[in-house]
Design a protein around this motif. Structure first.
Motif, PDB file in Angstrom:
ATOM      1  N   UNK A   1      58.926  29.962  37.568  1.00 54.38           N
ATOM      2  CA  UNK A   1      57.455  29.536  37.334  1.00 54.38           C
ATOM      3  C   UNK A   1      56.680  29.736  38.765  1.00 54.38           C
ATOM      4  N   UNK A   2      57.286  29.816  39.822  1.00 52.48           N
ATOM      5  CA  UNK A   2      56.735  29.901  41.132  1.00 52.48           C
ATOM      6  C   UNK A   2      56.302  31.337  41.308  1.00 52.48           C
ATOM      7  N   UNK A   3      56.764  32.343  40.365  1.00 48.50           N
ATOM      8  CA  UNK A   3      56.025  33.708  40.680  1.00 48.50           C
ATOM      9  C   UNK A   3      55.010  33.718  39.691  1.00 48.50           C
ATOM     10  N   UNK A   4      54.559  32.870  38.785  1.00 50.71           N
ATOM     11  CA  UNK A   4      53.312  32.838  37.999  1.00 50.71           C
ATOM     12  C   UNK A   4      52.174  32.259  38.796  1.00 50.71           C
ATOM     13  N   UNK A   5      51.365  33.195  39.152  1.00 47.81           N
ATOM     14  CA  UNK A   5      50.253  32.777  40.077  1.00 47.81           C
ATOM     15  C   UNK A   5      48.943  33.078  39.402  1.00 47.81           C
ATOM     16  N   UNK A   6      48.408  32.368  38.450  1.00 47.89           N
ATOM     17  CA  UNK A   6      47.466  32.424  37.961  1.00 47.89           C
ATOM     18  C   UNK A   6      47.092  33.998  37.527  1.00 47.89           C
ATOM     19  N   UNK A   7      47.949  34.708  36.659  1.00 51.88           N
ATOM     20  CA  UNK A   7      47.789  36.128  36.447  1.00 51.88           C
ATOM     21  C   UNK A   7      46.461  36.619  35.696  1.00 51.88           C
TER      22      UNK A   7
ATOM     23  N   UNK B   1      49.043  39.055  39.453  1.00 49.09           N
ATOM     24  CA  UNK B   1      48.628  37.778  39.861  1.00 49.09           C
ATOM     25  C   UNK B   1      47.347  37.731  40.576  1.00 49.09           C
ATOM     26  N   UNK B   2      46.616  36.551  40.713  1.00 48.13           N
ATOM     27  CA  UNK B   2      45.224  36.577  41.416  1.00 48.13           C
ATOM     28  C   UNK B   2      45.642  36.713  42.888  1.00 48.13           C
ATOM     29  N   UNK B   3      46.750  36.584  43.486  1.00 48.85           N
ATOM     30  CA  UNK B   3      46.961  36.799  44.813  1.00 48.85           C
ATOM     31  C   UNK B   3      47.267  38.184  45.137  1.00 48.85           C
ATOM     32  N   UNK B   4      47.333  39.160  44.123  1.00 47.46           N
ATOM     33  CA  UNK B   4      47.370  40.625  44.468  1.00 47.46           C
ATOM     34  C   UNK B   4      48.855  40.920  44.425  1.00 47.46           C
ATOM     35  N   UNK B   5      49.736  39.984  44.246  1.00 50.43           N
ATOM     36  CA  UNK B   5      51.323  40.416  43.879  1.00 50.43           C
ATOM     37  C   UNK B   5      51.458  40.688  42.557  1.00 50.43           C
TER      38      UNK B   5
ATOM     39  N   UNK C   1      55.522  43.754  45.822  1.00 54.48           N
ATOM     40  CA  UNK C   1      54.299  43.591  46.954  1.00 54.48           C
ATOM     41  C   UNK C   1      54.140  44.863  47.373  1.00 54.48           C
ATOM     42  N   UNK C   2      52.861  45.205  47.956  1.00 49.73           N
ATOM     43  CA  UNK C   2      52.683  46.316  48.597  1.00 49.73           C
ATOM     44  C   UNK C   2      51.668  46.267  49.647  1.00 49.73           C
ATOM     45  N   UNK C   3      51.552  47.375  50.405  1.00 51.70           N
ATOM     46  CA  UNK C   3      50.337  47.236  51.425  1.00 51.70           C
ATOM     47  C   UNK C   3      48.857  47.415  50.759  1.00 51.70           C
ATOM     48  N   UNK C   4      48.460  46.242  50.376  1.00 48.00           N
ATOM     49  CA  UNK C   4      47.358  45.973  49.790  1.00 48.00           C
ATOM     50  C   UNK C   4      47.537  44.875  48.780  1.00 48.00           C
ATOM     51  N   UNK C   5      46.696  45.139  47.580  1.00 44.95           N
ATOM     52  CA  UNK C   5      46.607  44.274  46.458  1.00 44.95           C
ATOM     53  C   UNK C   5      46.976  44.827  45.243  1.00 44.95           C
ATOM     54  N   UNK C   6      47.403  44.343  44.326  1.00 49.05           N
ATOM     55  CA  UNK C   6      47.396  44.942  42.871  1.00 49.05           C
ATOM     56  C   UNK C   6      46.316  44.216  42.233  1.00 49.05           C
ATOM     57  N   UNK C   7      45.503  44.858  41.445  1.00 53.78           N
ATOM     58  CA  UNK C   7      44.252  44.474  40.794  1.00 53.78           C
ATOM     59  C   UNK C   7      44.288  44.496  39.067  1.00 53.78           C
ATOM     60  N   UNK C   8      45.062  45.452  38.740  1.00 52.55           N
ATOM     61  CA  UNK C   8      44.850  45.992  37.313  1.00 52.55           C
ATOM     62  C   UNK C   8      46.101  46.607  37.010  1.00 52.55           C
TER      63      UNK C   8
ATOM     64  N   UNK D   1      45.286  49.653  42.908  1.00 47.16           N
ATOM     65  CA  UNK D   1      45.475  48.806  44.011  1.00 47.16           C
ATOM     66  C   UNK D   1      44.376  49.038  45.024  1.00 47.16           C
ATOM     67  N   UNK D   2      44.270  47.870  45.482  1.00 49.03           N
ATOM     68  CA  UNK D   2      43.198  47.910  46.888  1.00 49.03           C
ATOM     69  C   UNK D   2      43.984  47.863  48.081  1.00 49.03           C
TER      70      UNK D   2
END
Length: 842
Positions: A479-485, A506-510, A529-536, A548-549
């Motif tokens: 559950x700790x990896x589910x961060x408001x998808x 996730x909303x934090x970009x992971x 995780x990546x250098x930046x954030x996942x958005x969609x 990716x941003x």
């Protein structure tokens, strides 16, 4: 001191929730990891470096909201649609399609705005994609060819009616039903009618001709008046009240265009606008819905409450119920969810009716007419429970599954019976609630969705054991990896060495990824995780895509500027202005030249603005008086060296400098099993390449399969990265990402009980790897000495190794006795299992 042998033969639980740290009694504990970062758990039990990301397109920074939709037209033609503010970009096999509809643009213009993308819902049938959002009329996107696409409002032929503001009136004529139930006709008799030219009108009234047929108060109530010619022609309204003295009829609703003395009218018992209204018997039984206009005195109707008999119903014993209007409109809102199911198009929820579902006529997808409740007529149901159930999603499976903010519902069907108006029954099943805006997906008969508060991933499925639907929390161990998808998609296994994968942004970009093997009860979580954030994200043709941003560097050279100024007295202010849009930065150098005084003939005075305070070489003290984004004002506090009444002159220049800044870019990339870096560019023979999307960044360099070094991309055009050696076969450049595989704290079952608080030391590890090239254990590099020559070059590359890798001499005691596996280079790693010897006790 005790020595134990710990074997972890598989990692099929993935990363375990830290809240389960003490649950050594769980069977899953021994197959879990404390950290599974940038790895994929395989169905056979091993864990490997996740696929890298291949760069496809740079959207720049004009857009910040994205929605990716997979569009599969046929076996050979599938597309990735990227929606941004009022545009759709079409990609086929990762290549942007250009000159859409011959417009010269590489996008299709739409009316879908960025604000709609978060909760945009969609469904597809063959060449048509239906998109819905509660603030816009449903959209239909049709594919004609790779570069020919059309989009526009769905041509709804009938919109369901609803009485948001119900009203009744008592017409002064008699009605007679042809039968007591079923599909009948209603005939009006003893009807007073009128035609003529109006004397005038207002926003909601019309003054009838002087010799009108209506001579008593409210005699015209409940009848229909239509403007047949002149001002306001084509409008039909109900008469709500009538003044026989003034000849004024009040209408409902108000006119769109008020009539005047040129308007011709007619007043009749029925008009086509009566369709959808109701006849209610007041003294007795009976309720019927008008379904079709036949004539000014005859309507077809469907009986909802049977009449007592077929006798005439006199004026005063019945009422006409109206106020019915289109359920969906710009005023009332539009559907917010959509699905195709068994020959019908279903819409779920709207702004004004959030808990209602509507189904079209069979194979007449844009016609929602309930008609006379024949088997192929439209259907409608409202979900009424003790809480609000706003519909946010629907899934077509063995049954039609409905997901709301308050719970999960199903339209129950038997195998042989399709949905009809007579059996359209929606039943509540579970009460978790689904999060709006996050897609739902089918996986092996279960519908996967994110719980309303964004804290768990849930599967909704029928159980033969209890003969009903139930839910299973898939993320219960992670559950700790589910961060408001904010997004969800699924790729399905296509070979024996793959598993089904659920991708959650996730909303934090992971990104949280679940490897699923249902028949073995494997649900293994890891984090990307990546250098930046996942958005969609989306999966098209079993390939996962992501927006990716990322930040990249930009550079600007400030051109020297200067001007002359006169110094005439103490308290002079010097204002130094930088060229727009650059700003003053700490440690910029300001040079004041040509200032003369009695001590030096031609001093050059330099001021470093490191602490915004300095002393000139000649002793004249300058201090920064104020700053803005583009200027510095310096106050000369002591000009005594000039002498009283004397003046001097000088000029200044700001020395050349290069200012480096960062710019956010939004990139479309796809996961690629052949890559080990992100935002990657690949090619064949070359000694350099360009990468504008990685401007100024440090990238990893893999030449002919060998990792060499990190290289820097030029911060300005042409954004070149020069290789350490010319690539003879292939090159890959991209952003590196960290891999971390960390075992759970060792907890052997010992006679003396738990050893949680006892010191432990790992003495030796034996890692079983498959086709691997790089690995470190607890920070100590593992040797991969096998080399193979690069054809045509006097260089070698590390050969992929399969077998056992043993490492001794891991020093240090701690309370956990864990193994952490990382990598120092972006090369292959596939860990099948690990055995390690642990010394327990001081």
């Amino acid at each position: 001191m005790t020595r134990v042998l710990q074997l972890q033969s598989n990692f099929t639980v993935g990363e375990l929730d830290p809240l389960l740290r003490s649950r050594v009694d769980l069977s899953q504990y021994s197959n879990a990891l404390e950290r599974a970062k940038n790895v994929i758990v395989q169905p056979q039990g091993g864990v490997r470096r996740r696929p890298g990301l291949r760069f496809l397109h740079d959207f720049g920074n004009s857009f910040s909201k994205f929605k990716i939709i997979a569009f599969e037209y046929s076996v050979t033609d599938s597309y990735t649609l990227v929606l941004v503010d009022q545009r759709i970009y079409v990609f086929k096999d990762g290549v942007l399609q250009t000159n859409i509809n011959g417009s010269g643009n590489d996008y299709l213009a739409t009316s879908i705005t960025a604000a709609m993308l978060d909760e945009l819902n969609y469904t597809q049938a063959v060449d048509t994609l239906i998109l819905v959002h509660e603030t816009i009329a449903p959209q239909r996107l049709v594919r004609n060819s790779d570069t020919s696409w059309t989009i526009g409002n769905i041509p709804l032929s009938f919109v369901p009616q609803y009485a948001f503001e119900i009203d009744t009136h008592n017409p002064t004529f008699t009605v007679t039903p042809s039968a007591i139930s079923g599909n009948i006709t209603i005939t009006a008799s003893s009807v007073t009618t009128d035609t003529g030219t109006a004397q005038g009108g207002s926003a909601d009234t019309i003054t009838l001709k002087a010799a009108t047929s209506f001579t008593t108060v409210n005699q015209a109530n409940g009848m229909f008046i239509e403007i047949t010619a002149g001002t306001g022609v084509g409008q039909t309204r109900h008469i709500e009240a009538y003044s026989a003295i003034l000849k004024i009829a009040q209408v409902y609703p108000a006119w769109d265009t008020a009539p005047d003395a040129t308007s011709q009218y007619e007043i009749k018992a029925f008009k086509p606008a009566a369709v959808g209204e109701y006849l209610n018997v007041l003294n007795g039984f009976g309720r019927a819905r008008y379904t079709e206009y036949v004539s000014d005195t005859v309507m077809k109707a469907y009986v909802e409450i049977p009449f007592f008999d077929t006798s005439a119903i006199a004026s005063g014993d019945w009422e006409s119920e109206h106020g019915w209007e289109d359920t969906w409109s710009n005023t009332r809102g539009w559907p917010r969810s959509v699905a195709f199911h068994e020959g019908r198009l279903y819409f779920g929820g709207s702004t004004s009716r959030p808990n209602t579902i509507w189904g079209s006529r069979v194979i007449d997808y844009f016609n929602f007419n309930p008609g006379t409740a024949l088997d192929d007529d439209g259907v409608e149901a409202t979900l009424n429970t003790k809480q609000l159930n706003a519909i946010v999603n629907m899934a077509a499976s063995s049954d039609l599954r409905i997901f709301t903010t308050g719970g999960e519902f199903v339209v129950i069907q038997t195998t042989a019976n399709p949905i009809t108006p007579s059996n359209f029954l929606v039943r509540a099943q579970t009460s978790l609630g689904a999060k709006a805006g996050v897609p739902i997906e089918d996986l092996n008969g279960a519908t996967v969705f994110v719980q309303r508060q964004g804290k768990s991933l849930v599967g909704f499925q029928f159980s033969d054991t209890v003969a009903s639907y139930g839910t299973r929390v898939l993320s219960v161990l992670s559950s700790h990896l589910i961060k408001d998808p904010i997004d969800l998609t699924i790729s399905r296994s296509s070979s024996s060495d793959e598993s089904d994968r659920i991708f959650l942004v996730n909303s934090d970009g992971t990104m949280t990824v679940y490897s699923i093997l249902a028949e073995q009860n494997v649900i293994a979580a890891s984090e990307f995780v990546t250098t930046g954030t996942f958005l969609a994200c989306a999966v098209e043709n079993n390939v996962a895509y992501a927006v990716v941003s990322r930040l990249k560097e930009t550079a600007a050279v400030i051109t020297p500027t200067g001007f002359d100024f006169n110094i005439s007295d103490a308290g002079v202010f010097l204002e130094i202005t930088y060229p727009s849009p650059h700003s003053i930065a700490v440690n910029d150098e300001v040079v004041i030249e040509g200032m003369r005084d009695y001590r030096e003939d031609d001093p050059v005075i330099a001021l470093l603005l490191g602490d915004f305070n300095a002393t000139l070489y000649n002793g004249v003290e300058l201090a920064v008086y104020s700053t803005t984004s583009t200027t510095i004002t310096i106050k000369i506090s002591d000009l005594n060296p000039l002498g009283t009444g004397q003046s001097g002159s000088a000029s200044f220049v700001v020395t050349d400098e290069v200012v480096t800044d960062y710019e956010r870019s939004y990139l479309l990339e796809r996961f690629d099993d052949t890559l080990t870096v992100d935002s990657a560019i690949t090619g064949s023979y070359a000694s350099s390449t360009t990468a504008s999307h990685l401007a100024g960044l440090t990238v990893e360099e893999i030449l002919d399969g060998a990792y060499y070094n990190t290289r820097s991309v030029l911060v300005s055009s042409p954004y070149t990265v020069t290789f350490s050696y010319p690539a003879l076969e292939s090159f890959v450049i991209g952003l590196g990402y960290d891999v971390e595989i960390k075992t759970m704290p060792v907890e052997p079952r010992m006679a003396q009980g738990s050893v949680i608080g006892v010191n432990k030391r790992v003495l030796q590890t034996d890692a079983l790897v498959y086709e691997s090239q790089n690995m470190s254990v607890n920070g100590k590099a593992v040797s991969f000495p096998n080399l193979e020559p690069i054809p045509g070059a006097a260089r070698n590359r590390i050969a992929k190794y399969t077998g056992l890798k043993t490492l001794h001499g891991l020093l240090g005691f701690n309370k956990t006795g864990q193994i952490t596996i990382t990598q120092t280079a972006p090369l292959s790693l596939n860990l099948l299992g690990i055995e390690y010897r642990v010394s327990i006790g001081d």
